[in-house]
Enzyme design. Structure first.
Site, PDB file in Angstrom:
ATOM      1  N   ASP A 194       0.912  -1.135   0.000  1.00 43.10           N
ATOM      2  CA  ASP A 194       0.000   0.000   0.000  1.00 43.10           C
ATOM      3  C   ASP A 194       0.954   1.187   0.000  1.00 43.10           C
ATOM      4  O   ASP A 194       1.552   1.493   1.032  1.00 43.10           O
ATOM      5  CB  ASP A 194      -0.878   0.010   1.259  1.00 43.10           C
ATOM      6  CG  ASP A 194      -1.874   1.150   1.217  1.00 43.10           C
ATOM      7  OD1 ASP A 194      -1.538   2.204   0.648  1.00 43.10           O
ATOM      8  OD2 ASP A 194      -2.982   1.001   1.751  1.00 43.10           O
ATOM      9  N   HIS A 195       1.145   1.808  -1.172  1.00 46.01           N
ATOM     10  CA  HIS A 195       2.263   2.751  -1.268  1.00 46.01           C
ATOM     11  C   HIS A 195       2.091   3.953  -0.338  1.00 46.01           C
ATOM     12  O   HIS A 195       3.061   4.639  -0.041  1.00 46.01           O
ATOM     13  CB  HIS A 195       2.517   3.181  -2.718  1.00 46.01           C
ATOM     14  CG  HIS A 195       1.439   4.022  -3.302  1.00 46.01           C
ATOM     15  ND1 HIS A 195       0.315   3.489  -3.870  1.00 46.01           N
ATOM     16  CD2 HIS A 195       1.311   5.351  -3.390  1.00 46.01           C
ATOM     17  CE1 HIS A 195      -0.460   4.469  -4.275  1.00 46.01           C
ATOM     18  NE2 HIS A 195       0.114   5.617  -4.006  1.00 46.01           N
ATOM     19  N   HIS A 248      -5.905   2.686   1.395  1.00 49.74           N
ATOM     20  CA  HIS A 248      -5.136   3.827   1.927  1.00 49.74           C
ATOM     21  C   HIS A 248      -5.818   4.482   3.131  1.00 49.74           C
ATOM     22  O   HIS A 248      -5.186   4.748   4.144  1.00 49.74           O
ATOM     23  CB  HIS A 248      -4.931   4.890   0.843  1.00 49.74           C
ATOM     24  CG  HIS A 248      -4.461   4.346  -0.459  1.00 49.74           C
ATOM     25  ND1 HIS A 248      -3.463   3.410  -0.553  1.00 49.74           N
ATOM     26  CD2 HIS A 248      -4.848   4.583  -1.737  1.00 49.74           C
ATOM     27  CE1 HIS A 248      -3.256   3.110  -1.814  1.00 49.74           C
ATOM     28  NE2 HIS A 248      -4.086   3.805  -2.560  1.00 49.74           N
TER      29      HIS A 248
HETATM   30  P1  NAD Z   1       0.497  -2.302 -17.115  1.00 50.80           P
HETATM   31  O1  NAD Z   1      -0.719  -2.699 -17.878  1.00 50.80           O
HETATM   32  O2  NAD Z   1       1.234  -1.085 -17.545  1.00 50.80           O
HETATM   33  O3  NAD Z   1       1.528  -3.499 -17.128  1.00 50.80           O
HETATM   34  C1  NAD Z   1       1.138  -4.840 -17.056  1.00 50.80           C
HETATM   35  C2  NAD Z   1       2.316  -5.734 -17.360  1.00 50.80           C
HETATM   36  O4  NAD Z   1       1.872  -7.086 -17.339  1.00 50.80           O
HETATM   37  C3  NAD Z   1       2.947  -5.507 -18.737  1.00 50.80           C
HETATM   38  O5  NAD Z   1       4.348  -5.642 -18.586  1.00 50.80           O
HETATM   39  C4  NAD Z   1       2.386  -6.662 -19.556  1.00 50.80           C
HETATM   40  O6  NAD Z   1       3.220  -7.037 -20.635  1.00 50.80           O
HETATM   41  C5  NAD Z   1       2.339  -7.755 -18.518  1.00 50.80           C
HETATM   42  N1  NAD Z   1       1.412  -8.853 -18.867  1.00 50.80           N
HETATM   43  C6  NAD Z   1       0.087  -8.795 -19.100  1.00 50.80           C
HETATM   44  N2  NAD Z   1      -0.406 -10.029 -19.377  1.00 50.80           N
HETATM   45  C7  NAD Z   1       0.638 -10.883 -19.291  1.00 50.80           C
HETATM   46  C8  NAD Z   1       0.792 -12.295 -19.444  1.00 50.80           C
HETATM   47  N3  NAD Z   1      -0.240 -13.100 -19.748  1.00 50.80           N
HETATM   48  N4  NAD Z   1       2.022 -12.824 -19.286  1.00 50.80           N
HETATM   49  C9  NAD Z   1       3.081 -12.035 -18.984  1.00 50.80           C
HETATM   50  N5  NAD Z   1       3.009 -10.707 -18.824  1.00 50.80           N
HETATM   51  C10 NAD Z   1       1.800 -10.140 -18.981  1.00 50.80           C
HETATM   52  O7  NAD Z   1       0.054  -2.220 -15.599  1.00 50.80           O
HETATM   53  P2  NAD Z   1       0.712  -1.343 -14.414  1.00 50.80           P
HETATM   54  O8  NAD Z   1       0.105   0.009 -14.429  1.00 50.80           O
HETATM   55  O9  NAD Z   1       2.186  -1.437 -14.472  1.00 50.80           O
HETATM   56  O10 NAD Z   1       0.137  -2.075 -13.116  1.00 50.80           O
HETATM   57  C11 NAD Z   1       0.625  -3.328 -12.650  1.00 50.80           C
HETATM   58  C12 NAD Z   1       0.002  -3.629 -11.298  1.00 50.80           C
HETATM   59  O11 NAD Z   1       0.348  -2.608 -10.383  1.00 50.80           O
HETATM   60  C13 NAD Z   1      -1.536  -3.674 -11.303  1.00 50.80           C
HETATM   61  O12 NAD Z   1      -1.943  -4.600 -10.324  1.00 50.80           O
HETATM   62  C14 NAD Z   1      -1.918  -2.271 -10.830  1.00 50.80           C
HETATM   63  O13 NAD Z   1      -3.187  -2.251 -10.217  1.00 50.80           O
HETATM   64  C15 NAD Z   1      -0.835  -2.006  -9.830  1.00 50.80           C
HETATM   65  N6  NAD Z   1      -0.579  -0.610  -9.600  1.00 50.80           N
HETATM   66  C16 NAD Z   1      -0.068   0.191 -10.578  1.00 50.80           C
HETATM   67  C17 NAD Z   1       0.199   1.514 -10.317  1.00 50.80           C
HETATM   68  C18 NAD Z   1       0.807   2.413 -11.365  1.00 50.80           C
HETATM   69  O14 NAD Z   1       1.174   3.529 -11.007  1.00 50.80           O
HETATM   70  N7  NAD Z   1       0.926   1.991 -12.590  1.00 50.80           N
HETATM   71  C19 NAD Z   1      -0.065   2.056  -9.047  1.00 50.80           C
HETATM   72  C20 NAD Z   1      -0.598   1.222  -8.060  1.00 50.80           C
HETATM   73  C21 NAD Z   1      -0.834  -0.112  -8.352  1.00 50.80           C
END
Ligand code: NAD
Length: 498
Positions: free
Chosen positions: A178-179, A241
């Site tokens: 939980d950042h 949060h």
């Molecule tokens: P994103 O969609 O940008 O990235 C998803 C990644 O998963 C990509 O690298 C994609 O290639 C990979 N992927 C998808 N399907 C796949 C498969 N079948 N096999 C292998 N790789 C696969 O998503 P994100 O924004 O980086 O978020 C990732 C996680 O972090 C999510 O759970 C999101 O809720 C959480 N999160 C993200 C942020 C943020 O700032 N981006 C903030 C809080 C939480």
């Protein structure tokens, strides 16, 4: 003394937004500080076919603002390896294992593994099971799993997900991010409470009238409409949060500042949060959606007109609520919470509103209330505190004036303080789970949120709306007004003032 950690990171979702924006820069910062040195390697995985060289270039691009020299960045990036990998394909884990063992040998890592699941939670169960079945979990070092939110969409789905993870990793190996818990001022809550007699002795229902937590965002849903419309503010912000901040404010002092002791106290606080009955929800919680608004650069859309949002969406972009904690310490003290998108200002702050003095000796009418003392904790973007006091106005007579004692972290301190993700990865490397969420905390939070969600899902009446750029709907002000309170909100000013 800086101690180097031997570790192999495997980042699932290595091409994703989170990895690029947060993880790679955080790893670089840890490298610059000497916590990662020679005995570490990173495997980035995702479906795309990338070469190591291409991956390393991408990693370096994410560090642009931090790089001291090209040579140094290249040295860092040379620890990164890319493995094309579909998480649903068992065969691919075999390749991953071969690479992991090779890197473990090469960098003398001694079996320490940190698996970072930076991808959709739908895949968490599959990945952890495959890690186990294909032998990626080692016997000779630590094995830790970092996972991102959301952890389920209700208690039931969270419990299923937890079961899946627990088949492979025990609770002490699971680090649920939980950042907000990595933020400097959230971590400061415990210091302010437990390092100051003056504050801790007044931290109870004898002296505190109410506590207010506001997490306001100025942006709308932007490109995330598809995700957000299924989630809403309650699941997206309150379950994690906000309830985490509530637990830090409400918990009893831990015996020691160790992760187990702190988490035990947080769990107890969350278990003491009163669960509402479905028919009570409307008395304690309000929801709303943003309507149109305008800025200097033009008109702002209402929520239902945003990209990938249903035209008749019932998803809330704003929540305000009253949380009650049934303990001796907090009986009768409401914790008011609110969060929303497209609000007047971006900012997270806590306002602790103290009770008034029994009589106002400074007015003809002794019942006329003086402004309350308010301790404000500014979490972001400004980091600091203020304490509102009543003092005498200079001059003849005894007129009162309110005065703010303020402390704001300097721009330099803020710039040099570690990023939330950097701190959290550092903690995980040290096996310190203080700033991660325990399953019992997740479970209690979902149980509280589920009742509200279900009551709302059954209520088909039109959602109130609030003007984009405002601090929420009138219903949110009414929630406090009926208890005789009002929201305290000190906009974070850009210069020295807070
Ligand atoms: P994103 O969609 O940008 O990235 C998803 C990644 O998963 C990509 O690298 C994609 O290639 C990979 N992927 C998808 N399907 C796949 C498969 N079948 N096999 C292998 N790789 C696969 O998503 P994100 O924004 O980086 O978020 C990732 C996680 O972090 C999510 O759970 C999101 O809720 C959480 N999160 C993200 C942020 C943020 O700032 N981006 C903030 C809080 C939480």
């Amino acid at each position: 003394m800086t101690t180097e950690q031997n570790v192999l990171f495997t980042i699932f979702g290595g091409t994703g937004d989170l990895a690029k924006r947060k993880l790679y820069p955080s790893l670089y910062r840890l490298y610059k500080k000497g916590f990662l040195k020679e005995h570490f390697a990173v495997i980035g995985t995702a479906r795309r076919e990338w070469t190591n060289d291409y991956y390393r270039e991408i990693v370096k691009e994410t560090l642009t603002d931090l790089i001291i020299s090209e040579e140094d960045a290249t040295e860092f990036a040379n620890h990164f390896y890319y493995q094309s990998h579909n998480v649903n394909d068992a065969e691919h884990y075999v390749n991953l294992k071969v690479l992991a063992e090779k890197l473990d040998d090469h960098y003398q890592i001694n079996g320490n593994r940190l698996f970072y699941l930076a991808m959709s939670p739908n895949f968490f169960g599959t990945i952890t099971q495959q890690l186990d079945q294909q032998g990626l979990v080692t016997d000779n070092g630590f094995n830790r799993l970092i996972i991102e939110k959301p952890f389920g969409h209700d208690y039931e789905s969270a419990a299923i997900l937890n079961e899946q993870l627990r088949e492979v990793f025990d609770e002490s190996q699971i680090f649920r991010i939980d950042h907000y818990l990595g933020k400097e001022m959230v971590q400061n809550i415990s210091t302010v409470r437990f390092a100051n007699t003056m504050i801790e002795s007044m931290w109870n229902n004898r002296y505190i009238d109410n506590i207010q937590i506001t997490l306001s965002e100025s942006l709308g849903v932007e490109e995330r409409g598809g995700y957000y419309d299924k989630s809403g503010a309650l699941r997206d912000m309150v379950q994690n949060h906000i309830l985490q901040i509530v637990s830090l404010l409400a918990m009893e002092p831990p015996a020691r500042l160790k992760d187990k002791d702190i988490r035990n106290e947080k769990i107890k606080a969350l278990r003491a949060v009163r669960l509402y009955k479905p028919e009570e929800v409307k008395d304690y919680f309000v929801r709303a959606q943003y309507g149109i608004g305008s800025t200097e650069s033009g008109l702002l859309n209402n929520y239902r007109n945003e990209m990938n949002v249903a035209e008749d969406s019932q998803t809330e972009t704003f929540v305000a609520g009253k949380v009650l904690i049934d303990t001796f310490r907090w009986k009768g003290v409401p914790f008011y919470i609110r969060t929303g998108k497209r609000m007047g200002e971006k900012g997270t702050q806590i306002n602790v509103v103290f009770k008034n003095v029994p009589l106002n000796l400074f007015s003809e009418d002794v019942e006329e209330e003086l402004p309350p003392n308010v301790l404000s904790i500014f979490i972001q973007p400004t980091e600091g505190f203020s304490l509102q006091l009543n003092t005498k106005k200079a001059g003849i007579g005894l007129e009162t004036d309110t005065f703010n004692l303020k402390h704001k972290h300097s721009a330099e301190t803020v710039a040099n303080s570690p990023e939330a993700y950097e701190k959290l990865i550092f903690d995980c490397l040290n096996g310190d789970a203080t700033n991660f969420t325990h399953w019992d905390e997740v479970a209690s939070s979902w149980k509280f949120v589920d009742v509200i969600r279900q009551a709302w899902d059954q209520d088909q009446s039109e959602l109130p709306s609030y003007q984009s750029g405002s601090m929420g709907p009138a219903e949110s002000d009414d929630l406090l007004a009926k208890d005789g309170f009002n929201w305290h909100w000190n906009p974070a000013l850009p210069n020295d003032e807070i």
